[in-house]
Design a protein around this motif. Sequence first.
Motif, short mmCIF file in Angstrom:
data_model
loop_
_atom_site.label_atom_id
_atom_site.label_comp_id
_atom_site.label_asym_id
_atom_site.label_seq_id
_atom_site.Cartn_x
_atom_site.Cartn_y
_atom_site.Cartn_z
N GLY A 1 0.76 -1.24 0.00
CA GLY A 1 0.00 0.00 0.00
C GLY A 1 0.78 1.29 0.00
N GLY A 2 1.94 1.35 -0.67
CA GLY A 2 2.69 2.59 -0.71
C GLY A 2 1.94 3.71 -1.42
N LEU A 3 1.44 3.43 -2.62
CA LEU A 3 0.66 4.43 -3.35
C LEU A 3 -0.67 4.69 -2.66
N ASP A 4 -1.23 3.64 -2.04
CA ASP A 4 -2.50 3.79 -1.34
C ASP A 4 -2.37 4.74 -0.15
N LEU A 5 -1.26 4.59 0.58
CA LEU A 5 -0.99 5.54 1.66
C LEU A 5 -0.87 6.96 1.12
N ALA A 6 -0.19 7.10 0.00
CA ALA A 6 -0.04 8.43 -0.60
C ALA A 6 -1.39 9.02 -0.98
N VAL A 7 -2.28 8.18 -1.51
CA VAL A 7 -3.63 8.62 -1.86
C VAL A 7 -4.36 9.12 -0.62
N GLU A 8 -4.35 8.33 0.44
CA GLU A 8 -5.11 8.65 1.65
C GLU A 8 -4.46 9.77 2.45
N ARG A 9 -3.16 9.98 2.28
CA ARG A 9 -2.43 10.98 3.06
C ARG A 9 -1.96 12.15 2.21
N VAL A 10 -2.58 12.37 1.07
CA VAL A 10 -2.14 13.43 0.18
C VAL A 10 -2.29 14.81 0.83
N ALA A 11 -3.17 14.92 1.82
CA ALA A 11 -3.35 16.20 2.51
C ALA A 11 -2.37 16.40 3.65
N ASP A 12 -1.62 15.35 4.03
CA ASP A 12 -0.57 15.54 5.04
C ASP A 12 0.47 16.50 4.50
N ALA A 13 1.00 17.36 5.36
CA ALA A 13 2.06 18.26 4.93
C ALA A 13 3.23 17.46 4.40
N PRO A 14 3.91 17.94 3.38
CA PRO A 14 5.08 17.22 2.85
C PRO A 14 6.09 16.90 3.93
N LEU A 15 6.65 15.70 3.84
CA LEU A 15 7.67 15.23 4.76
C LEU A 15 7.15 15.12 6.19
N SER A 16 5.88 14.77 6.31
CA SER A 16 5.32 14.47 7.62
C SER A 16 4.51 13.20 7.51
N ALA A 17 4.54 12.41 8.55
CA ALA A 17 3.77 11.17 8.59
C ALA A 17 3.13 11.04 9.95
N PRO A 18 2.12 11.87 10.24
CA PRO A 18 1.48 11.81 11.55
C PRO A 18 0.78 10.47 11.76
N SER A 19 0.61 10.10 13.02
CA SER A 19 -0.03 8.82 13.31
C SER A 19 -1.46 8.79 12.81
N THR A 20 -2.13 9.95 12.80
CA THR A 20 -3.47 10.07 12.24
C THR A 20 -3.41 10.97 11.02
N PRO A 21 -3.80 10.46 9.84
CA PRO A 21 -3.65 11.27 8.63
C PRO A 21 -4.56 12.49 8.63
N THR A 22 -4.12 13.54 7.94
CA THR A 22 -4.93 14.72 7.72
C THR A 22 -6.06 14.39 6.75
N THR B 1 -3.69 16.42 -7.64
CA THR B 1 -4.84 16.93 -6.89
C THR B 1 -5.05 18.42 -7.15
N LEU B 2 -3.97 19.17 -7.15
CA LEU B 2 -4.05 20.61 -7.42
C LEU B 2 -4.51 20.87 -8.85
N GLN B 3 -3.95 20.14 -9.81
CA GLN B 3 -4.27 20.38 -11.21
C GLN B 3 -5.68 19.95 -11.58
N LEU B 4 -6.21 18.98 -10.85
CA LEU B 4 -7.60 18.57 -11.08
C LEU B 4 -8.60 19.49 -10.39
N GLY B 5 -8.09 20.41 -9.56
CA GLY B 5 -8.96 21.37 -8.91
C GLY B 5 -9.58 20.89 -7.62
N TYR B 6 -9.01 19.85 -7.01
CA TYR B 6 -9.55 19.34 -5.75
C TYR B 6 -9.07 20.13 -4.54
N VAL B 7 -8.11 21.01 -4.71
CA VAL B 7 -7.71 21.96 -3.68
C VAL B 7 -7.60 23.33 -4.34
N ASP B 8 -7.80 24.35 -3.56
CA ASP B 8 -7.77 25.71 -4.05
C ASP B 8 -6.37 26.29 -3.83
#
Length: 405
Positions: A26-47, A378-385
């Motif tokens: 689940g490397g890419l899956d984690l990236a999908v679910e944690r895409v809102a985490d700040a870069p270079l952070s891996a909190p125990s609870t995802p953003t 995510t940015l280019q698809l317009g899912y974040v402002d």
Amino acid sequence: MPTEPATSNAPSRSKLPVISLFAGAGGLDLAVERVADAPLSAPSTPTDGPFRVAVATDYAPQALDTLALNLPETATLPGDIRNTPTSELLHAGSLSEGDAALVVGGPPCTPFSKSGFWLAEKRESRDPNASLLEEYVRVVAQSRPEAFVLENVQALTYKTHQGAFRQLLAALSELGYNPQWKTLLAADYGVPQLRKRVFIVGRRDGIAFKFPEPTHAGPSETTRTWDRSKLPHVTAAEAFAGLETSPEAGELVEGKYGELAAEIPDGQNYLWHTSRYGGRDEFKWRSRYWTFLLRLAPDKPSSTLQAQPGPYVGPFHWENRRNDAGELRARRLRVPELLRLMTFPDNFQLIGNRADIQRQLGNAVPMELGKAVLRALTLQLGYVDPETDSDDRLVRSTSSAVLIS
């Protein structure tokens, strides 16, 4: 080969669904679910982010069990993708054609067939010799996601596989996705590992995807000059900072080369024990693979973690430990250290023995590298402002150079 029933808990329906192929641990899956985490952070609870992995499939049930342990709301469908209809994937994820925001996945590097799904006459019936890349194309064609992200080894772009690579791009282009590809060095995006991977990204609307700019820079096997205005590569020592580990069974490098391995300085490999360096004259120059008896250098990123290393294949830790006889021995990296080098969360759980864990992590996509690509998409698809400070920070911040656990 029949597939087993999918398993899942009730997912959050408000998020955009993602289909994960060749999911592994689940490397890419984690990236999908944690895409809102700040870069270079891996909190125990995802953003809280915009996506959820609705369904994940893989041939290796143990790796999929690891994924399910960490992403319990994801439906998991173990089995051979060649015998898994797209309709079954959609059903397992409670999806219809066109519902998925993304299809993501990294097909294993397998021999490529000379004919397959990209030929129109082949699409009406399944080719038993079709490559796994063709299966990826098939799922994209039949599920029609808004975009896809395909990750693979750099060798896919080499001259040896040029024909298959061109066919892959042509097939995805024919579907209207205008695929863009680029080979990325994980260390250039804050991963403490010199791992190169090719990413192919396409959008259903045909707008060309723009890859994220590197946030870090530094020397590598092929780079002697670099942009010093960027953050320096994250080193192994920085990645391990604050990490407390305990000895693991079988971690010492013993046997025929145990003593030799312990004598090799950090950052060196078996070449230390040739006539050109300061060790023993035991090996011929360039007679082994680079990773043979390789020791980590604390002031540099790690080399690529191997999925199935032999007993004398590194990288090994730069520190030695004494065995029961009091002799110094090199030691293998411990599981928490492997997680840090893959930029996985410290609380990520893995199923299996040490060899199983090494294989699952060695085959995975470093989470931070996946996040970098997915944040840009995510940015280019317009899912974040991009005008919103908090969202923009999630896409472009590079203020931290060390993992925050």
